[in-house]
Design a protein around this motif. Structure first.
Motif, short mmCIF file in Angstrom:
data_model
loop_
_atom_site.label_atom_id
_atom_site.label_comp_id
_atom_site.label_asym_id
_atom_site.label_seq_id
_atom_site.Cartn_x
_atom_site.Cartn_y
_atom_site.Cartn_z
N LEU A 165 -69.69 67.44 73.95
CA LEU A 165 -68.40 67.06 74.51
C LEU A 165 -67.83 65.83 73.81
O LEU A 165 -66.63 65.73 73.56
CB LEU A 165 -68.53 66.79 76.01
CG LEU A 165 -68.55 67.99 76.95
CD1 LEU A 165 -68.84 67.53 78.36
CD2 LEU A 165 -67.24 68.75 76.90
N VAL A 166 -68.71 64.87 73.49
CA VAL A 166 -68.25 63.63 72.87
C VAL A 166 -67.93 63.83 71.39
O VAL A 166 -66.87 63.44 70.90
CB VAL A 166 -69.30 62.52 73.06
CG1 VAL A 166 -68.91 61.26 72.30
CG2 VAL A 166 -69.50 62.21 74.54
N LEU A 167 -68.83 64.47 70.66
CA LEU A 167 -68.68 64.58 69.22
C LEU A 167 -67.59 65.55 68.80
O LEU A 167 -67.05 65.43 67.69
CB LEU A 167 -70.02 65.01 68.59
CG LEU A 167 -71.16 64.00 68.69
CD1 LEU A 167 -72.41 64.53 68.00
CD2 LEU A 167 -70.76 62.65 68.10
N THR A 168 -67.26 66.51 69.65
CA THR A 168 -66.22 67.48 69.30
C THR A 168 -64.85 67.10 69.86
O THR A 168 -63.91 67.88 69.74
CB THR A 168 -66.60 68.89 69.79
OG1 THR A 168 -66.77 68.87 71.22
CG2 THR A 168 -67.88 69.38 69.13
N ASN A 169 -64.74 65.94 70.47
CA ASN A 169 -63.46 65.50 71.00
C ASN A 169 -62.46 65.31 69.85
O ASN A 169 -62.72 64.54 68.92
CB ASN A 169 -63.64 64.18 71.77
CG ASN A 169 -62.39 63.73 72.47
OD1 ASN A 169 -61.38 63.45 71.84
ND2 ASN A 169 -62.44 63.66 73.78
N PRO A 170 -61.31 65.99 69.87
CA PRO A 170 -60.36 65.90 68.75
C PRO A 170 -59.84 64.49 68.50
O PRO A 170 -59.56 64.13 67.35
CB PRO A 170 -59.21 66.83 69.18
CG PRO A 170 -59.80 67.73 70.21
CD PRO A 170 -60.85 66.92 70.91
N LEU A 171 -59.72 63.68 69.56
CA LEU A 171 -59.22 62.32 69.38
C LEU A 171 -60.25 61.45 68.66
O LEU A 171 -59.90 60.60 67.82
CB LEU A 171 -58.87 61.70 70.74
CG LEU A 171 -57.93 62.52 71.62
CD1 LEU A 171 -57.50 61.70 72.84
CD2 LEU A 171 -56.71 63.00 70.84
N ILE A 172 -61.52 61.66 68.98
CA ILE A 172 -62.57 60.91 68.29
C ILE A 172 -62.63 61.30 66.82
O ILE A 172 -62.76 60.45 65.93
CB ILE A 172 -63.93 61.15 68.99
CG1 ILE A 172 -63.91 60.60 70.42
CG2 ILE A 172 -65.07 60.51 68.19
CD1 ILE A 172 -65.15 60.90 71.22
N ILE A 173 -62.54 62.60 66.55
CA ILE A 173 -62.56 63.08 65.17
C ILE A 173 -61.37 62.52 64.38
O ILE A 173 -61.53 62.07 63.23
CB ILE A 173 -62.54 64.62 65.14
CG1 ILE A 173 -63.83 65.18 65.76
CG2 ILE A 173 -62.37 65.14 63.71
CD1 ILE A 173 -63.83 66.67 65.96
N ALA A 174 -60.18 62.50 65.00
CA ALA A 174 -58.99 61.97 64.33
C ALA A 174 -59.16 60.50 63.98
O ALA A 174 -58.80 60.07 62.87
CB ALA A 174 -57.76 62.19 65.21
N CYS A 175 -59.69 59.72 64.91
CA CYS A 175 -59.90 58.29 64.64
C CYS A 175 -60.97 58.09 63.57
O CYS A 175 -60.86 57.18 62.74
CB CYS A 175 -60.32 57.57 65.93
SG CYS A 175 -59.02 57.45 67.17
N ALA A 176 -61.99 58.94 63.56
CA ALA A 176 -63.05 58.85 62.55
C ALA A 176 -62.52 59.15 61.16
O ALA A 176 -63.07 58.68 60.16
CB ALA A 176 -64.19 59.81 62.90
N ILE A 177 -61.43 59.90 61.09
CA ILE A 177 -60.79 60.18 59.79
C ILE A 177 -59.80 59.07 59.43
O ILE A 177 -59.80 58.57 58.30
CB ILE A 177 -60.05 61.54 59.84
CG1 ILE A 177 -61.05 62.69 60.02
CG2 ILE A 177 -59.22 61.74 58.57
CD1 ILE A 177 -60.40 64.02 60.29
N GLY A 178 -58.96 58.68 60.38
CA GLY A 178 -57.86 57.77 60.08
C GLY A 178 -58.27 56.33 59.86
O GLY A 178 -57.75 55.67 58.94
N ILE A 179 -59.18 55.81 60.68
CA ILE A 179 -59.53 54.39 60.58
C ILE A 179 -60.17 54.04 59.23
O ILE A 179 -59.78 53.05 58.59
CB ILE A 179 -60.42 53.97 61.76
CG1 ILE A 179 -59.59 53.98 63.05
CG2 ILE A 179 -61.02 52.59 61.53
CD1 ILE A 179 -60.37 53.66 64.29
N PRO A 180 -61.14 54.81 58.73
CA PRO A 180 -61.67 54.48 57.39
C PRO A 180 -60.60 54.52 56.30
O PRO A 180 -60.63 53.71 55.37
CB PRO A 180 -62.73 55.58 57.16
CG PRO A 180 -63.16 55.99 58.53
CD PRO A 180 -61.92 55.89 59.36
N LEU A 181 -59.64 55.46 56.41
CA LEU A 181 -58.56 55.51 55.42
C LEU A 181 -57.70 54.26 55.49
O LEU A 181 -57.24 53.74 54.46
CB LEU A 181 -57.69 56.75 55.65
CG LEU A 181 -58.34 58.11 55.34
CD1 LEU A 181 -57.41 59.24 55.75
CD2 LEU A 181 -58.69 58.21 53.86
#
Length: 314
Positions: A165-181
């Protein structure tokens, strides 16, 4: 306060338009369920990626904001657990009070941030999501699952694994992509960035309409705003007043700038997320009480958010 109220009013007006459309039967119940899923899975993640990838996160602002938001959540979660015996209702009711007190409506927070803090505020808003979403999902799933009554019969829906539930959350995935960029300075690549911009442009208006469509405005015993008034009042008081004041208290020693303080309070003071109802229904919590808390906090926030923001804006 009048200027702040007028700046936030369009956000809540769109929510009420969504409620009116749903009440009128337009475009149909199936549409709203699909819109909610599309916004959550595609459109809003696109906004998170673009806002965080193009933002700057100075440690002097970002770290205190993250500390204030997550620290307030952890402290209040602990206090709620300690006070569980004083809460009205059974275990599922407590889990809905718990969620209603802590979870925040990301769509309302982002729309309000855009209205009051512009692009700089939107970048900080993306960081706030990255700090709060994993923690709130983890705490909420644990609380609802622990407080749920035993399932009735063999047809009860199986509970999905917590980690998934936590790892597949779309908002978490989006932040994991955007913040490093954003931190690396790479930003969003050409073409992809423009594509995400188009998707992101529709995210907030459609999301706010979906929030309105999800409100339960029925009044009466056993339904909507008339149900379990005690639990509803406790959750709304904590969510709309205690949480933002607690965040301000934690943030105060850091001496951050006005924009950081504004975004922090906006996220702490916004109403309860509609995902609280979905999780309660999915894991055996008190879904009707969660719906009542979401509706009451959303309607009340039109008054409480401008009131609290007068403490923040010069």
């Amino acid at each position: 306060m009048t200027d702040i109220f007028l700046a936030l009013l369009p956000t809540f007006a769109v929510i009420l338009v969504g409620a009116g459309l749903k009440r009128a039967g337009l475009p149909g119940d199936a549409f709203w369920a699909l819109l909610d899923r599309l916004t959550y899975m595609v459109l809003f993640p696109a906004l998170l990626v673009t806002s965080t990838a193009r933002g700057s996160f100075p440690a002097a602002s970002a770290l205190p904001m993250a500390a204030a938001l997550t620290g307030g959540i952890l402290l209040m979660a602990g206090l709620l657990v300690l006070a569980r015996r004083l809460m009205p209702g059974d275990g599922p009711a407590f889990s809905s009070i718990f969620q209603g007190s802590l979870r925040y409506n990301t769509y309302v927070a982002f729309a309000a941030t855009g209205a009051l803090a512009g692009r700089e505020g939107m970048a900080l808003a993306g960081l706030a999501v990255a700090a709060m979403v994993p923690l709130l999902n983890l705490l909420s799933v644990i609380c609802v699952a622990a407080c749920a009554l035993p399932p009735d019969g063999e047809d009860a829906a199986p509970k999905p694994p917590l980690l998934r539930l936590v790892l597949t959350n779309p908002l978490i995935i989006a932040c994991a992509i955007g913040i490093p960029l954003g931190v690396s300075g790479l930003g969003v690549p050409p073409v992809l960035g423009e594509t995400l911009d188009i998707l992101a442009a529709g995210s907030l208006p459609l999301a706010l309409l979906a929030v309105g469509a999800g409100l339960n405005l029925k009044v009466g015993r056993g339904a909507g705003l008339g149900r379990a008034a005690g639990g509803m009042m406790i959750a709304c008081t904590i969510k709309l007043f205690v949480m933002p004041l607690l965040a301000l208290l934690i943030l105060w020693p850091f001496g951050v700038d006005d924009t950081t303080r504004l975004v922090t309070v906006l996220f702490a003071a916004c109403p309860t997320a509609t995902s609280a109802y979905i999780l309660a229904r999915q894991l055996g919590g008190d879904a009707p009480l969660a719906a009542a808390i979401i509706t009451a906090s959303t309607l009340a926030a039109l008054i409480t958010m401008p009131l609290l923001l007068t403490l923040v804006l010069p």
